[in-house]
Design a protein around this motif. Sequence first.
Motif, PDB file in Angstrom:
ATOM      1  N   SER A  18     136.807  14.805  85.899  1.00  0.00           N
ATOM      2  CA  SER A  18     136.153  16.091  86.057  1.00  0.00           C
ATOM      3  C   SER A  18     134.659  15.896  86.251  1.00  0.00           C
ATOM      4  O   SER A  18     134.037  15.143  85.508  1.00  0.00           O
ATOM      5  N   LEU A  20     131.053  17.811  86.485  1.00  0.00           N
ATOM      6  CA  LEU A  20     130.285  19.052  86.348  1.00  0.00           C
ATOM      7  C   LEU A  20     128.966  18.952  87.111  1.00  0.00           C
ATOM      8  O   LEU A  20     128.493  19.919  87.681  1.00  0.00           O
ATOM      9  N   VAL A  22     126.440  16.951  90.033  1.00  0.00           N
ATOM     10  CA  VAL A  22     126.535  16.202  91.285  1.00  0.00           C
ATOM     11  C   VAL A  22     126.549  14.702  91.022  1.00  0.00           C
ATOM     12  O   VAL A  22     127.267  13.941  91.645  1.00  0.00           O
ATOM     13  N   ILE A  47     143.477  12.710  90.487  1.00  0.00           N
ATOM     14  CA  ILE A  47     143.186  14.130  90.717  1.00  0.00           C
ATOM     15  C   ILE A  47     141.760  14.403  90.262  1.00  0.00           C
ATOM     16  O   ILE A  47     141.376  14.012  89.159  1.00  0.00           O
ATOM     17  N   GLY A  49     138.465  17.228  89.845  1.00  0.00           N
ATOM     18  CA  GLY A  49     138.099  18.639  89.777  1.00  0.00           C
ATOM     19  C   GLY A  49     136.707  18.801  89.206  1.00  0.00           C
ATOM     20  O   GLY A  49     136.029  17.819  88.907  1.00  0.00           O
ATOM     21  N   ALA A  73     141.716  19.393  92.739  1.00  0.00           N
ATOM     22  CA  ALA A  73     142.300  20.558  92.061  1.00  0.00           C
ATOM     23  C   ALA A  73     141.201  21.581  91.828  1.00  0.00           C
ATOM     24  O   ALA A  73     140.224  21.304  91.143  1.00  0.00           O
ATOM     25  N   ARG A 111     126.429  18.747  98.119  1.00  0.00           N
ATOM     26  CA  ARG A 111     124.986  18.744  98.297  1.00  0.00           C
ATOM     27  C   ARG A 111     124.441  17.349  98.035  1.00  0.00           C
ATOM     28  O   ARG A 111     124.721  16.742  97.017  1.00  0.00           O
ATOM     29  N   VAL A 297     128.953  26.900  75.159  1.00  0.00           N
ATOM     30  CA  VAL A 297     128.061  26.701  76.310  1.00  0.00           C
ATOM     31  C   VAL A 297     127.363  28.005  76.689  1.00  0.00           C
ATOM     32  O   VAL A 297     126.201  28.002  77.086  1.00  0.00           O
ATOM     33  N   LEU A 348     118.025  16.381  89.967  1.00  0.00           N
ATOM     34  CA  LEU A 348     118.225  16.193  88.531  1.00  0.00           C
ATOM     35  C   LEU A 348     117.304  15.126  87.951  1.00  0.00           C
ATOM     36  O   LEU A 348     116.972  15.158  86.774  1.00  0.00           O
ATOM     37  N   GLN A 372     121.923  13.751  82.185  1.00  0.00           N
ATOM     38  CA  GLN A 372     122.612  14.815  81.477  1.00  0.00           C
ATOM     39  C   GLN A 372     122.067  14.879  80.057  1.00  0.00           C
ATOM     40  O   GLN A 372     121.793  13.829  79.466  1.00  0.00           O
ATOM     41  N   PRO A 375     123.230  16.734  72.972  1.00  0.00           N
ATOM     42  CA  PRO A 375     124.541  17.336  73.180  1.00  0.00           C
ATOM     43  C   PRO A 375     124.620  18.177  74.459  1.00  0.00           C
ATOM     44  O   PRO A 375     123.617  18.645  74.976  1.00  0.00           O
ATOM     45  N   GLU A 376     125.878  18.306  74.892  1.00  0.00           N
ATOM     46  CA  GLU A 376     126.178  19.020  76.130  1.00  0.00           C
ATOM     47  C   GLU A 376     125.624  20.451  76.130  1.00  0.00           C
ATOM     48  O   GLU A 376     125.166  20.938  77.172  1.00  0.00           O
ATOM     49  N   ASP A 380     117.610  22.750  80.109  1.00  0.00           N
ATOM     50  CA  ASP A 380     116.160  22.729  80.256  1.00  0.00           C
ATOM     51  C   ASP A 380     115.747  23.710  81.349  1.00  0.00           C
ATOM     52  O   ASP A 380     116.588  24.182  82.112  1.00  0.00           O
TER      53      ASP A 380
END
Length: 395
Positions: A18, A20, A22, A47, A49, A73, A111, A297, A348, A372, A375-376, A380
């Motif tokens: 997965s 999130l 780029v 797979i 996503g 997906a 992008r 989040v 980024l 990144q 914690p998630e 900023d």
Amino acid sequence: SAILEAAEEHRADVIGMSGLLVKSTVIMKENLEELNQRQMAADYPVILGGAALTRAYVEQDLHEIYEGEVRYARDAFEGLRLMDALISVKRGVPGAVLPELKQRRVKARPRTEVEERPEEGAARSDVAVDNPVPTPPFWGTRVVKGIQLKEYASWLDEGALFKGQWGLKEARKGGPSYEELVESEGRPRLRGWLEQLHTQNMLEAAVVYGYFPCVSKGDDLILLNDDGSERTRFTFPRQRRGRRLCLADFFRPEDSGETDVVGLQVVTVGSKIGEATAELFEANAYRDYLELHGLSVQLAEALAEYWHARVRSELGFAGEDPAEVEDMFALKYRGARFSLGYGACPDLEDRAKIAELLEPERIGVQLSEEFQLHPEQSTDAIVIHHPEAKYFNAR
Ligand code: B12
């Protein structure tokens, strides 16, 4: 890598990844190349996503690279359909086939992260240069800890939570409407979670923010030291058509002889709530996991919005804020909060400059090599006071 080891250990049928940000799409590509190299591609269909991916990038670009099957997906349901098909093919179920790849149309890519420099001498936009420049209450940075949930809870965007995160929607004609679901499920579950977060003390909201003297020059925003020398510089992309906007245009040009002010902020709701969601995931309590993660989040986003309002108030123009919170989400206040990675400031890598200036380690937030925040549940932003500053895409 850890993914391949885990796949071997659990004798996985398929690998799912997965992305999130780029940046994570670049890492996915490297992982596929590594699978090729280790000659494991035939064993592991993949797979992919996540928000940073496009179908074209996976089913065209990555499909060309990967020696095994790789599919995109759009959501968890497409993921399940693909799983079914992949497993049937693997088990040799008669007539089992993978869904066809979408026909190749125009060559689309995600992008790009590579900076495209505007043509030489690209004209500045028509953004006003005579807007008033506010005086901040202090220069430099401040750390604020122990912010209570009740202070920022009202900034929670319920639509983004219920629709975007919890997936509340009218299931079928004649069934309960979205509004009914919000009343019967959304709000009661939300109230329950917020109470639990409060009683179990799971939120550790903290902010580090600051005000910096600055000027602009061309596409650059230059932050200054006390003596007027350059401290650091952001280079932003400029639109190639239309108004030819660039974030730098919202600040006084260097040759005006005046100095402007830019706000920077990093907010986090802390690491406890992330640990709690991880526990739910481990315990296979997926519905609770999904709800709590989605809420966590959105609370980070609410905290960012709340702090931006604080900044407007410190800069002396909160009086222009709209009365309704929905209008806040529609940006009907003066200025805007631009997060790096979004359309007007896509790079980024610039997050490193914010981290250097604000030192978010002081509130327990680290910037990783993939740019990144951990914690998630942290985000900023560059806060711009110019009345014309609104979101736009620069590329
Ligand atoms: C909510 C949100 C946040 C939240 C939470 C992020 C999170 N960790 O969940 C917060 C406020 C914390 C946040 C912060 C940031 N965000 Co944000 N965020 C979003 C937003 C609006 C929604 C993401 C989301 O949670 N969706 C809901 C979940 C359930 O959906 P999903 O992740 O897409 O997953 C679904 C499918 O994609 C699929 N799927 C996903 N993975 C997989 C894998 C497999 C195998 C399968 C089968 C399916 C599948 O199934 C899921 C269910 O349907 C997106 C934009 C968007 N609309 O997607 C931007 C977005 C992801 N964010 C973005 C950015 C830039 C950021 C920040 C860098 C901004 C900043 N400078 O602070 C930070 C990074 C945070 C950090 N820790 O460093 C960009 C990323 C693009 C880029 N340049 O890399 C996006 C795409 C917005 C945009 N249009 O530019 N963000």
